[in-house]
Each structure stands twice: as C-alpha cells, then as structure tokens.
Design an enzyme around this catalytic site. Structure first.
Site, PDB file in Angstrom:
ATOM      1  N   GLY A  41       0.885  -1.174   0.000  1.00 48.35           N
ATOM      2  CA  GLY A  41       0.000   0.000   0.000  1.00 48.35           C
ATOM      3  C   GLY A  41       0.914   1.212   0.000  1.00 48.35           C
ATOM      4  N   GLY A  43       0.772   4.141   1.416  1.00 47.46           N
ATOM      5  CA  GLY A  43       1.046   4.726   2.730  1.00 47.46           C
ATOM      6  C   GLY A  43       2.092   3.926   3.482  1.00 47.46           C
ATOM      7  N   ALA A  44       1.861   2.620   3.581  1.00 44.28           N
ATOM      8  CA  ALA A  44       2.784   1.756   4.330  1.00 44.28           C
ATOM      9  C   ALA A  44       4.166   1.741   3.669  1.00 44.28           C
ATOM     10  CB  ALA A  44       2.218   0.339   4.428  1.00 44.28           C
ATOM     11  N   ASN A  45       4.208   1.667   2.343  1.00 44.32           N
ATOM     12  CA  ASN A  45       5.510   1.662   1.654  1.00 44.32           C
ATOM     13  C   ASN A  45       6.284   2.946   1.955  1.00 44.32           C
ATOM     14  OD1 ASN A  45       4.858  -0.747   0.418  1.00 44.32           O
ATOM     15  ND2 ASN A  45       4.393   0.151  -1.579  1.00 44.32           N
ATOM     16  N   GLU A 142      -4.861   6.921  -1.800  1.00 45.34           N
ATOM     17  CA  GLU A 142      -5.553   5.639  -1.616  1.00 45.34           C
ATOM     18  C   GLU A 142      -6.545   5.694  -0.446  1.00 45.34           C
ATOM     19  OE1 GLU A 142      -2.628   2.359  -3.710  1.00 45.34           O
ATOM     20  OE2 GLU A 142      -2.319   2.729  -1.573  1.00 45.34           O
ATOM     21  N   GLY A 224      11.168   8.731 -13.842  1.00 45.30           N
ATOM     22  CA  GLY A 224      11.775   7.410 -14.017  1.00 45.30           C
ATOM     23  C   GLY A 224      13.282   7.514 -14.065  1.00 45.30           C
ATOM     24  N   ALA A 251       7.367   0.279  -6.514  1.00 47.63           N
ATOM     25  CA  ALA A 251       7.674   1.073  -5.316  1.00 47.63           C
ATOM     26  C   ALA A 251       8.763   2.125  -5.509  1.00 47.63           C
ATOM     27  CB  ALA A 251       8.017   0.184  -4.118  1.00 47.63           C
ATOM     28  N   ALA A 252       9.205   2.352  -6.759  1.00 45.15           N
ATOM     29  CA  ALA A 252      10.208   3.411  -6.971  1.00 45.15           C
ATOM     30  C   ALA A 252       9.661   4.755  -6.491  1.00 45.15           C
ATOM     31  CB  ALA A 252      10.586   3.496  -8.442  1.00 45.15           C
ATOM     32  N   GLY A 253       8.422   5.033  -6.868  1.00 43.28           N
ATOM     33  CA  GLY A 253       7.802   6.300  -6.469  1.00 43.28           C
ATOM     34  C   GLY A 253       7.655   6.403  -4.947  1.00 43.28           C
ATOM     35  N   ASP A 254       7.279   5.306  -4.308  1.00 42.78           N
ATOM     36  CA  ASP A 254       7.123   5.325  -2.841  1.00 42.78           C
ATOM     37  C   ASP A 254       8.473   5.556  -2.167  1.00 42.78           C
ATOM     38  OD1 ASP A 254       4.395   4.869  -3.027  1.00 42.78           O
ATOM     39  OD2 ASP A 254       4.623   2.693  -2.964  1.00 42.78           O
TER      40      ASP A 254
HETATM   41  P1  ADP Z   1       6.555   5.819 -10.268  1.00 47.04           P
HETATM   42  O1  ADP Z   1       7.166   4.579  -9.706  1.00 47.04           O
HETATM   43  O2  ADP Z   1       5.629   6.508  -9.320  1.00 47.04           O
HETATM   44  O3  ADP Z   1       6.002   5.702 -11.655  1.00 47.04           O
HETATM   45  P2  ADP Z   1       9.014   6.942 -11.363  1.00 47.04           P
HETATM   46  O4  ADP Z   1       9.035   5.817 -12.364  1.00 47.04           O
HETATM   47  O5  ADP Z   1       9.098   8.320 -11.881  1.00 47.04           O
HETATM   48  O6  ADP Z   1       7.762   6.883 -10.395  1.00 47.04           O
HETATM   49  O7  ADP Z   1      10.228   6.656 -10.365  1.00 47.04           O
HETATM   50  C1  ADP Z   1      10.417   7.398  -9.182  1.00 47.04           C
HETATM   51  C2  ADP Z   1      11.879   7.721  -9.030  1.00 47.04           C
HETATM   52  O8  ADP Z   1      12.638   6.505  -8.925  1.00 47.04           O
HETATM   53  C3  ADP Z   1      12.491   8.470 -10.213  1.00 47.04           C
HETATM   54  O9  ADP Z   1      12.292   9.864 -10.048  1.00 47.04           O
HETATM   55  C4  ADP Z   1      13.959   8.070 -10.083  1.00 47.04           C
HETATM   56  O10 ADP Z   1      14.589   8.825  -9.087  1.00 47.04           O
HETATM   57  C5  ADP Z   1      13.878   6.625  -9.613  1.00 47.04           C
HETATM   58  N1  ADP Z   1      13.862   5.685 -10.752  1.00 47.04           N
HETATM   59  C6  ADP Z   1      12.789   5.073 -11.312  1.00 47.04           C
HETATM   60  N2  ADP Z   1      13.144   4.281 -12.340  1.00 47.04           N
HETATM   61  C7  ADP Z   1      14.488   4.397 -12.454  1.00 47.04           C
HETATM   62  C8  ADP Z   1      15.496   3.826 -13.328  1.00 47.04           C
HETATM   63  N3  ADP Z   1      15.159   2.972 -14.313  1.00 47.04           N
HETATM   64  N4  ADP Z   1      16.788   4.185 -13.142  1.00 47.04           N
HETATM   65  C9  ADP Z   1      17.150   5.041 -12.156  1.00 47.04           C
HETATM   66  N5  ADP Z   1      16.255   5.600 -11.302  1.00 47.04           N
HETATM   67  C10 ADP Z   1      14.953   5.295 -11.431  1.00 47.04           C
END
Ligand code: ADP
Length: 310
Positions: A41, A43-45, A142, A224, A251-254
């Site tokens: 989730g 929030g938890a992440n 959420e 990204g 979970a990159a965004g979290d």
């Molecule tokens: P979400 O997961 O919410 O779609 P992003 O894809 O924009 O968000 O990723 C969040 C953050 O994670 C990015 O701003 C960046 O700092 C890092 N990140 C995500 N994907 C990559 C990647 N392929 N290589 C390096 N950093 C990444």
C-alpha cells in the site's frame, strides 16, 4: 542532524500474489505454482521507506479487524514505525491486492481498498492533537479525497508542510492543491492533472509551471530513469537520475517520496533532497519487490560514495 519526525496518513494493502503458468479463463480452475503475501500500500511503503532512512515515522490509517491487519501491524512495528494511531474497522476487511502473475510476467490485479476508505473525519479529529509534533505530513490518494483534503488542511493549520504524492492518478480539488506544500506526481499523474502530455524534461517544465500556479510551494515531477524535475517559484531544475540496471520498478515512487520527505523534514535544501530521493529510487529499482527493496540510510550513503568515486 536531528531525527526528522514524519506523519504518514495513508493506506495499507496486503498483496496476495499467485503465480500460475497462465491466467484462468472464465469458469476455469487451474493449479498455480506459488503463493505469497506481501505487506504494502502506498502509505505503508512510504512509511517504511522513511523509517529505513532514519526518520521517526508515525503511521495513521485503518485496517480491518482481521489476520491481514495483524500481519500489517507487525510488519510496520518491525520497521520501527509507530502504529499507535492506526485504527481497526470491525466490518471492513484490510485492503488487499489480489494479483495473478503468469509465466510471461503479465499480471491481472484486483484491488479491494476495504478499511482504507473507512478512515474518516472522526478518526482524523482524534489524530489532530498529534499533528504539530511532526516536521512533515505525507499523503497519497488511496484514501477518500475528502479525508486527504481535510488532512492537508490540518497540516496547513499547524504549519506542518504536506508532501502529497497524487497517486493513483486522479483529478484533485483546488482546495487540496492549495493546502499542499510539495506535490510529487510521476509523468502520468502530472499529465492527468494538467492535460499536458508529460514525456520529457521540457514538457515536465510546462506541467510543473501550471501546477505551481495552483498552490504548492514546490512541484517535483518524477521522471523514471531521467530522475526528477524540481520547480519552485524561484527556479526550475532538472535533477538527473542515477544510471542503474533496473530489475523491478515497483515502489520506486514510494521510495522516492519517503526519501524526499525525510530530507525535507531534516531541513535539507530541496535540490539536495531530490538528488538523495533519486538515489533511493534508483537503488529500489535494482531489487525485486516493494518493501523488501527499500534501502537503509547506510546503503544509500554507500551507493552515493560509489557513484562519486566512479
Ligand atoms: P513511479 O514509480 O511513481 O512511476 P518513477 O518511475 O518516476 O515513479 O520513479 C520514481 C523515481 O525513482 C524516479 O524519479 C527516479 O529517481 C527513480 N527511478 C525510477 N526508475 C528508475 C530507473 N530505471 N533508473 C534510475 N532511477 C529510477
């Protein structure tokens, strides 16, 4: 540096992941190959992301009075997150994500928000006396928009800056945007909020400029692998991401949001906070899973040291 205090008012979802050779057809039963339960989730992440980076984190939200709720609480406690203000709903189930993952890596997901949508204004009123004890409040989408808006306004009332991660993507009421200090959409969310297709740094600049007009002090659009765009009234900068080999972008965004909030709560300069959050996001995508992928402060320091000496 002082230990930052962060309040997350947000969601819990227990991910129930079934692996099977293929997804079943209507009316069909097939035999899967594995099953796993993963606390998550947004929030938890984000709460765990900030806790691993050294923040003192309190999480508020709602769980069902069921076994998944118990497991979620113990997972958070194990991470040192304060769960004193987590409430339980006697009727609704703990939020779940039911995920069928096939051998081609394709997934089919049903999310049942359950108790997350039962966290209400009364629960928030009970939390009000705690608000001023925190340096930053973190919110996502959420829970109900009514609740998120009221929580952001409470932050403003007590002078506690609010970081709103507007995910999952949806339109936002004007008064919510006015109450938020830091808005952190990804490209899809920025596009939905502005109507501007966000595909690169230049279009992100245009979207961020429009969002700034609507109230936040700062807009951080995550891009990204390209990192993030940071926009304030004074300046707009592209903070590049770190080159890594991604294995799972869940979970990159979290991770990014937990890191950004931790740095803001420590009083770091915004550009430095975004760079740190990029590092935390980059590390997270090199590891499988959501919570298991989130790095500790020591791991981030090591990563940054390696990058700087490379
Ligand atoms: P979400 O997961 O919410 O779609 P992003 O894809 O924009 O968000 O990723 C969040 C953050 O994670 C990015 O701003 C960046 O700092 C890092 N990140 C995500 N994907 C990559 C990647 N392929 N290589 C390096 N950093 C990444």
């Amino acid at each position: 540096m002082k230990r930052p205090r962060i309040l997350v008012i947000g969601s819990f979802m227990m991910d129930l992941v079934v692996r099977a050779p293929r997804a079943p057809q209507e009316g069909e039963t097939i035999i899967g190959t594995s099953f796993g339960r993963f606390p998550g989730g947004k929030g938890a992440n984000q709460a765990v992301a900030a806790a691993r980076l050294g923040a003192a984190v309190t999480m508020a939200g709602k769980l069902g009075d069921d076994v998944f709720g118990d497991q979620m609480l113990s997972a958070l406690k194990q991470e040192g997150v304060c769960t004193e203000h987590v409430r339980r709903d006697p009727e609704a189930s703990t939020g779940i994500g039911s995920i069928v993952l096939d051998d081609q890596g394709k997934n089919r997901i049903v999310v049942v928000p359950g108790a997350n949508l039962k966290y209400n204004l009364e629960d928030l009123a009970a939390l009000e006396p705690q608000i001023a004890d925190h340096d930053v409040i973190m919110l996502q989408l959420e829970m109900t928009l009514e609740l998120v808006t009221a929580a952001a306004k409470l932050g403003r009332k007590y002078g506690v800056p609010v970081v709103l991660n507007p995910a999952p993507a949806q339109d936002l009421p004007a008064d919510l945007l006015r109450a938020v200090a830091y808005l952190t959409p990804n490209e899809t969310e920025a596009q939905l909020l502005t109507g501007i297709p966000v595909v690169d740094v230049a279009s992100a600049r245009r979207a961020a400029a429009q969002l700034l007009e609507r109230g936040p002090q700062a807009v951080v659009i995550t891009l990204g692998e390209k990192g993030a765009l940071l926009a304030t009234k004074e300046k707009t900068v592209h903070v590049p991401g770190f080159a890594v080999q991604p294995v799972d972008t869940v979970a990159a965004g979290d991770a990014f949001n937990g890191a950004l909030a931790t740095k803001i709560a420590q009083g770091a300069a915004l550009e430095e906070a975004v760079r740190f959050a990029n590092a935390v996001g980059a590390i997270t995508v090199t590891r499988p899973g959501a919570i298991p992928a989130l790095p500790t402060a020591v791991e981030v320091a090591e990563f940054l040291r390696e990058v700087e000496t490379a």
